[in-house]
Design an enzyme around this catalytic site. Structure first.
Site, PDB file in Angstrom:
ATOM      1  N   GLY A  46       4.298  -1.898   7.305  1.00 25.33           N
ATOM      2  CA  GLY A  46       3.614  -2.790   6.819  1.00 25.33           C
ATOM      3  C   GLY A  46       2.288  -2.237   6.710  1.00 25.33           C
ATOM      4  N   GLU A  47       1.205  -2.926   7.241  1.00 26.45           N
ATOM      5  CA  GLU A  47      -0.153  -2.397   7.170  1.00 26.45           C
ATOM      6  C   GLU A  47      -0.440  -2.414   8.906  1.00 26.45           C
ATOM      7  OE1 GLU A  47      -1.519  -1.277   4.467  1.00 26.45           O
ATOM      8  OE2 GLU A  47      -3.027  -0.628   5.770  1.00 26.45           O
ATOM      9  N   CYS A  78       6.731   3.391  10.764  1.00 28.39           N
ATOM     10  CA  CYS A  78       5.714   3.599   9.711  1.00 28.39           C
ATOM     11  C   CYS A  78       4.414   3.032  10.728  1.00 28.39           C
ATOM     12  CB  CYS A  78       6.025   3.144   8.451  1.00 28.39           C
ATOM     13  SG  CYS A  78       5.179   3.798   7.208  1.00 28.39           S
ATOM     14  N   ARG A 137       3.376   5.578   1.950  1.00 30.23           N
ATOM     15  CA  ARG A 137       2.281   5.702   2.300  1.00 30.23           C
ATOM     16  C   ARG A 137       2.106   5.921   3.942  1.00 30.23           C
ATOM     17  NH1 ARG A 137      -0.779   1.365   2.793  1.00 30.23           N
ATOM     18  NH2 ARG A 137       0.931  -0.120   2.417  1.00 30.23           N
ATOM     19  N   HIS A 172      11.447   4.985   6.803  1.00 26.21           N
ATOM     20  CA  HIS A 172      11.787   3.492   6.897  1.00 26.21           C
ATOM     21  C   HIS A 172      13.466   3.674   7.038  1.00 26.21           C
ATOM     22  CE1 HIS A 172       8.276   1.177   5.986  1.00 26.21           C
ATOM     23  NE2 HIS A 172       7.775   2.319   5.559  1.00 26.21           N
ATOM     24  N   GLU A 174      15.325   1.417   7.904  1.00 24.26           N
ATOM     25  CA  GLU A 174      15.774  -0.023   7.680  1.00 24.26           C
ATOM     26  C   GLU A 174      15.867  -0.327   6.123  1.00 24.26           C
ATOM     27  OE1 GLU A 174      12.941   0.815   8.084  1.00 24.26           O
ATOM     28  OE2 GLU A 174      11.436  -0.376   7.075  1.00 24.26           O
TER      29      GLU A 174
HETATM   30  N1  GLN Z   1       0.030   3.379   5.569  1.00 26.23           N
HETATM   31  C1  GLN Z   1       0.290   2.015   6.214  1.00 26.23           C
HETATM   32  C2  GLN Z   1      -0.666   1.907   7.536  1.00 26.23           C
HETATM   33  O1  GLN Z   1      -1.685   2.715   7.653  1.00 26.23           O
HETATM   34  C3  GLN Z   1       1.551   1.922   6.785  1.00 26.23           C
HETATM   35  C4  GLN Z   1       2.443   2.094   5.644  1.00 26.23           C
HETATM   36  C5  GLN Z   1       3.968   1.557   5.878  1.00 26.23           C
HETATM   37  O2  GLN Z   1       4.192   0.965   7.055  1.00 26.23           O
HETATM   38  N2  GLN Z   1       4.751   1.666   5.034  1.00 26.23           N
HETATM   39  O3  GLN Z   1      -0.607   1.004   8.066  1.00 26.23           O
END
Ligand code: GLN
Length: 190
Positions: A46-47, A78, A137, A172, A174
């Site tokens: 996620g972020e 991630c 990302r 990922h 999943e």
């Molecule tokens: N780039 C995101 C971050 O810095 C992580 C990306 C992702 O979880 N797919 O949180």
């Protein structure tokens, strides 16, 4: 066993499906009560800044740290990997991003740059063999130290690591339908 998936933001349902296919009981963790019921935790992609902020707002931040120190297994993918790290470089320092700081590793957020924002590539994981790597990302682990052990590399960068009951991947699993990493978490890390 009941495995919580931190469900504040990010790709939660895919992890719950993977757990279900493996016969584990997955549960959405969104507050202190649901965390208390979980025996292990997955922190999804996620972020990482958003998930970190929501962890603080829901009073879960310190509790996740405490549970981890008490031996709760955690699998971060991630953004989850970023949150597990002790250091996330200049970008995190500048934004004042708070990390759970549980694994002896320093990570780079968005390490693969704009040209390779999202890509799929087979990778080689120690002990598991070839695995479909889905990177969105994605961060990379700049270095591991202390008790943290690198499990996979891509283009000279570390993309998976384990430290005791903590497991982290920059990609990922999943999203692939390949359940071997979730199984590894449930059977070996747990
Ligand atoms: N780039 C995101 C971050 O810095 C992580 C990306 C992702 O979880 N797919 O949180």
């Amino acid at each position: 066993m009941k495995v919580g998936v931190l469900g504040l933001q990010g790709d939660v349902s895919e992890h719950l499906e993977a757990l279900e296919k493996l016969g584990a009981k997955g549960a959405w963790v969104k507050d202190l009560a649901s965390l208390a019921e979980a025996e292990a935790l997955i922190i999804p992609g996620g972020e990482s800044t958003t998930i970190g902020r929501l962890l603080e707002e829901s009073w879960l931040f310190e509790m996740v740290q405490q549970r981890a120190k008490g031996g709760m297994p955690i699998f971060g993918t991630c953004a989850g990997l970023i949150l597990l790290a002790k250091e996330a470089g200049e970008q995190a320092r500048q934004t004042g991003q708070r990390l759970l700081g549980l694994m002896d590793m320093e990570v780079d957020r968005n390490a693969f740059g704009r040209q390779r924002e999202s890509f799929e590539q087979p990778i080689e994981i120690n002990g598991l063999g070839q695995f479909p790597g889905v990177f969105i990302r994605a961060p990379a682990i700049r270095k591991v130290f202390g008790k943290c052990e690198a499990l996979a590399q891509l283009d000279g960068r570390i993309i998976a690591a384990r430290q005791g009951k903590l497991l982290a991947t920059a990609f990922h699993p999943e999203l692939t339908g390949d359940l071997r990493l979730h199984r590894y978490f449930l059977e070996q890390v747990y």
